[in-house]
Scaffold this motif. Structure first.
Motif, PDB file in Angstrom:
ATOM      1  N   ILE A   8      12.479  -8.530  12.804  1.00  0.00           N
ATOM      2  CA  ILE A   8      12.271  -9.562  11.297  1.00  0.00           C
ATOM      3  C   ILE A   8      12.507  -8.674  10.473  1.00  0.00           C
ATOM      4  O   ILE A   8      12.710  -7.655  10.382  1.00  0.00           O
ATOM      5  CB  ILE A   8      10.541  -8.574  11.447  1.00  0.00           C
ATOM      6  CG1 ILE A   8       9.939  -9.209  12.698  1.00  0.00           C
ATOM      7  CG2 ILE A   8      10.291  -9.004   9.716  1.00  0.00           C
ATOM      8  CD1 ILE A   8       7.647  -8.970  12.711  1.00  0.00           C
ATOM      9  N   ALA A   9      13.576  -9.611   9.527  1.00  0.00           N
ATOM     10  CA  ALA A   9      14.294  -9.254   8.030  1.00  0.00           C
ATOM     11  C   ALA A   9      13.359  -9.457   7.307  1.00  0.00           C
ATOM     12  O   ALA A   9      12.920  -9.664   6.934  1.00  0.00           O
ATOM     13  CB  ALA A   9      15.362 -10.548   8.600  1.00  0.00           C
ATOM     14  N   CYS A  74      12.985 -13.848  12.177  1.00  0.00           N
ATOM     15  CA  CYS A  74      11.969 -14.251  10.893  1.00  0.00           C
ATOM     16  C   CYS A  74      12.641 -13.441  10.250  1.00  0.00           C
ATOM     17  O   CYS A  74      11.786 -12.766   9.835  1.00  0.00           O
ATOM     18  CB  CYS A  74      10.781 -13.732  11.744  1.00  0.00           C
ATOM     19  SG  CYS A  74       9.300 -14.835  10.404  1.00  0.00           S
ATOM     20  N   CYS A  75      12.461 -14.401   8.804  1.00  0.00           N
ATOM     21  CA  CYS A  75      13.103 -13.733   8.183  1.00  0.00           C
ATOM     22  C   CYS A  75      11.843 -13.956   6.911  1.00  0.00           C
ATOM     23  O   CYS A  75      10.936 -14.809   6.716  1.00  0.00           O
ATOM     24  CB  CYS A  75      13.769 -15.301   7.152  1.00  0.00           C
ATOM     25  SG  CYS A  75      15.022 -14.417   5.905  1.00  0.00           S
ATOM     26  N   CYS A  76      11.699 -12.245   6.605  1.00  0.00           N
ATOM     27  CA  CYS A  76      10.654 -12.721   5.659  1.00  0.00           C
ATOM     28  C   CYS A  76      10.944 -11.957   4.108  1.00  0.00           C
ATOM     29  O   CYS A  76      10.652 -10.919   3.033  1.00  0.00           O
ATOM     30  CB  CYS A  76       9.847 -11.656   6.109  1.00  0.00           C
ATOM     31  SG  CYS A  76       8.896 -12.180   7.211  1.00  0.00           S
ATOM     32  N   TYR A  77      12.364 -12.317   3.823  1.00  0.00           N
ATOM     33  CA  TYR A  77      12.661 -12.286   2.263  1.00  0.00           C
ATOM     34  C   TYR A  77      11.738 -12.499   1.365  1.00  0.00           C
ATOM     35  O   TYR A  77      11.859 -13.888   1.054  1.00  0.00           O
ATOM     36  CB  TYR A  77      14.000 -12.508   2.198  1.00  0.00           C
ATOM     37  CG  TYR A  77      15.003 -12.204   2.925  1.00  0.00           C
ATOM     38  CD1 TYR A  77      15.097 -10.548   3.858  1.00  0.00           C
ATOM     39  CD2 TYR A  77      16.604 -12.322   3.414  1.00  0.00           C
ATOM     40  CE1 TYR A  77      16.208 -10.531   4.340  1.00  0.00           C
ATOM     41  CE2 TYR A  77      17.512 -12.381   3.644  1.00  0.00           C
ATOM     42  CZ  TYR A  77      17.336 -10.711   4.844  1.00  0.00           C
ATOM     43  OH  TYR A  77      18.405 -10.564   5.293  1.00  0.00           O
ATOM     44  N   LEU A  78      12.062 -12.221   0.467  1.00  0.00           N
ATOM     45  CA  LEU A  78      10.819 -12.359  -0.890  1.00  0.00           C
ATOM     46  C   LEU A  78      11.984 -11.730  -2.060  1.00  0.00           C
ATOM     47  O   LEU A  78      11.491 -10.690  -2.467  1.00  0.00           O
ATOM     48  CB  LEU A  78       9.702 -11.819  -1.169  1.00  0.00           C
ATOM     49  CG  LEU A  78       8.407 -12.310  -2.934  1.00  0.00           C
ATOM     50  CD1 LEU A  78       8.843 -13.659  -2.580  1.00  0.00           C
ATOM     51  CD2 LEU A  78       7.343 -11.787  -2.384  1.00  0.00           C
ATOM     52  N   GLY A  79      13.224 -13.121  -3.196  1.00  0.00           N
ATOM     53  CA  GLY A  79      13.541 -12.671  -3.549  1.00  0.00           C
ATOM     54  C   GLY A  79      13.956 -13.755  -4.551  1.00  0.00           C
ATOM     55  O   GLY A  79      13.041 -14.770  -4.646  1.00  0.00           O
ATOM     56  N   GLN A  88      20.013 -15.651   3.067  1.00  0.00           N
ATOM     57  CA  GLN A  88      19.419 -16.152   4.691  1.00  0.00           C
ATOM     58  C   GLN A  88      20.525 -16.696   5.105  1.00  0.00           C
ATOM     59  O   GLN A  88      20.864 -17.340   6.489  1.00  0.00           O
ATOM     60  CB  GLN A  88      18.287 -17.691   4.241  1.00  0.00           C
ATOM     61  CG  GLN A  88      16.802 -16.906   3.556  1.00  0.00           C
ATOM     62  CD  GLN A  88      15.863 -17.296   4.151  1.00  0.00           C
ATOM     63  OE1 GLN A  88      15.112 -17.793   5.074  1.00  0.00           O
ATOM     64  NE2 GLN A  88      15.636 -18.215   2.745  1.00  0.00           N
ATOM     65  N   LYS A  89      21.548 -17.392   4.294  1.00  0.00           N
ATOM     66  CA  LYS A  89      23.155 -18.000   4.808  1.00  0.00           C
ATOM     67  C   LYS A  89      22.783 -16.949   5.486  1.00  0.00           C
ATOM     68  O   LYS A  89      24.024 -17.379   6.971  1.00  0.00           O
ATOM     69  CB  LYS A  89      23.524 -18.751   3.617  1.00  0.00           C
ATOM     70  CG  LYS A  89      22.887 -19.628   3.258  1.00  0.00           C
ATOM     71  CD  LYS A  89      23.819 -20.484   2.979  1.00  0.00           C
ATOM     72  CE  LYS A  89      23.951 -21.763   1.710  1.00  0.00           C
ATOM     73  NZ  LYS A  89      24.311 -22.776   0.971  1.00  0.00           N
ATOM     74  N   ILE A  90      23.910 -16.089   5.229  1.00  0.00           N
ATOM     75  CA  ILE A  90      24.179 -14.655   5.841  1.00  0.00           C
ATOM     76  C   ILE A  90      23.821 -14.539   7.294  1.00  0.00           C
ATOM     77  O   ILE A  90      23.920 -14.623   8.233  1.00  0.00           O
ATOM     78  CB  ILE A  90      24.919 -13.650   5.730  1.00  0.00           C
ATOM     79  CG1 ILE A  90      25.579 -14.334   3.600  1.00  0.00           C
ATOM     80  CG2 ILE A  90      24.520 -11.912   5.778  1.00  0.00           C
ATOM     81  CD1 ILE A  90      25.393 -12.428   3.285  1.00  0.00           C
ATOM     82  N   ALA A 105      12.986 -19.721   8.826  1.00  0.00           N
ATOM     83  CA  ALA A 105      12.800 -19.464   7.014  1.00  0.00           C
ATOM     84  C   ALA A 105      11.984 -18.660   6.864  1.00  0.00           C
ATOM     85  O   ALA A 105      10.501 -19.181   7.177  1.00  0.00           O
ATOM     86  CB  ALA A 105      13.221 -20.895   7.203  1.00  0.00           C
ATOM     87  N   SER A 106      12.277 -18.222   5.641  1.00  0.00           N
ATOM     88  CA  SER A 106      11.421 -17.185   4.583  1.00  0.00           C
ATOM     89  C   SER A 106      10.849 -18.393   4.331  1.00  0.00           C
ATOM     90  O   SER A 106      11.385 -18.990   2.274  1.00  0.00           O
ATOM     91  CB  SER A 106      12.055 -16.457   3.633  1.00  0.00           C
ATOM     92  OG  SER A 106      11.255 -15.368   3.131  1.00  0.00           O
TER      93      SER A 106
END
Length: 259
Positions: A8-9, A74-79, A88-90, A105-106
């Protein structure tokens, strides 16, 4: 079920932590990893088994260590758009290089598949990441669409529901249908998707579909008092305001969305 390793990112965010808790409840033996700039923020004793990695969204070496051997990222980025697209591409690139089979994807968003690219610029990053994942041969993209988080829609900073004055503030006619899902239900759905190795592509879940006017009718029925209804303007007027604010603040949607 065979043992799984789920990475989980962005685990320090509210949704990332809730997802981790839902995964542990659904499958106690699951192996969880978390990527965070400040791992110390994951201070819930219930998450003591999570293997935490310190690093940001652009730290390729730490990301590589984080994703290596995972069954799903699982990407949980927010920004802002830079994080949501380039970050996310990285993560996608490194996950693919390390042989991770799936990438969630987030999103947790309204259905952006129905929009022209860039029509709703706040969701353009979701569309861009979807496009990017479609170019990949060895990692399958997953997009979870839940409408809007109910908890956020009715939070004070959005000003849709004014608890002090018992007032709904709305744009449009008030009859537009809203798709809403709580944080908890969204995390439960996402946990199930993480644990299902065959769950790929665009997946749609929803807790409720309701208009502002029907929300008001339900409140009157339950509490015996009709809430006030304040009309902010038309959808066309709202769109013009958002375009103007975009010109002022650029891609950082979060600088003006709560105005």
């Amino acid at each position: 079920m065979a043992s799984m390793t789920i990475a989980i990112a962005g685990i320090t965010g509210k949704f990332g932590r809730l997802l981790a808790l839902c995964l542990l409840k659904a499958l106690p033996e699951v192996k969880l990893r978390g990527l965070a700039r400040e791992p110390s923020k994951v201070d819930d004793p219930s998450l003591s088994s999570v293997n935490l990695f310190q690093g940001d969204a652009f730290d390729v070496d730490r990301i590589r260590q984080f994703v290596r051997g995972a069954d799903v990222v699982c990407c949980c980025y927010l920004g802002d758009d830079h994080l949501m697209i380039q970050g996310q591409k990285i993560l996608i690139d490194v996950a693919e290089e390390e042989g991770v089979p799936r990438y969630i994807a987030s999103d947790w968003s309204l259905d952006w598949t129905k929009l022209e690219m860039g029509k709703l610029f706040a969701k353009e990053s979701c569309q861009r990441v979807h496009e990017y994942l479609a170019t990949k041969a060895n990692i399958r993209g997953v997009h979870i669409l839940i409408g809007g988080f109910t908890d956020v829609i009715f939070a004070p900073f959005f000003r849709i529901w004014d608890q002090e004055n018992l007032t709904f503030n709305y744009w449009g006619t008030g009859d537009e249908m809203w798709e809403c899902t709580s944080y908890l239900n969204s995390a439960q759905y996402t946990a199930a998707v993480c644990l299902d190795r065959e769950a790929v592509g665009i997946l749609r879940f929803v807790g409720d579909v309701i208009s502002i006017r029907n929300m008001a009718k339900t409140m009157q029925k339950v509490y015996g008092k009709a809430p006030n209804m304040h009309h902010n303007g038309s959808l066309e007027e709202l769109s013009a305001i958002m375009v103007h604010e975009r010109q002022n603040y650029g891609a950082d949607f979060y600088k003006y969305v709560f105005k």
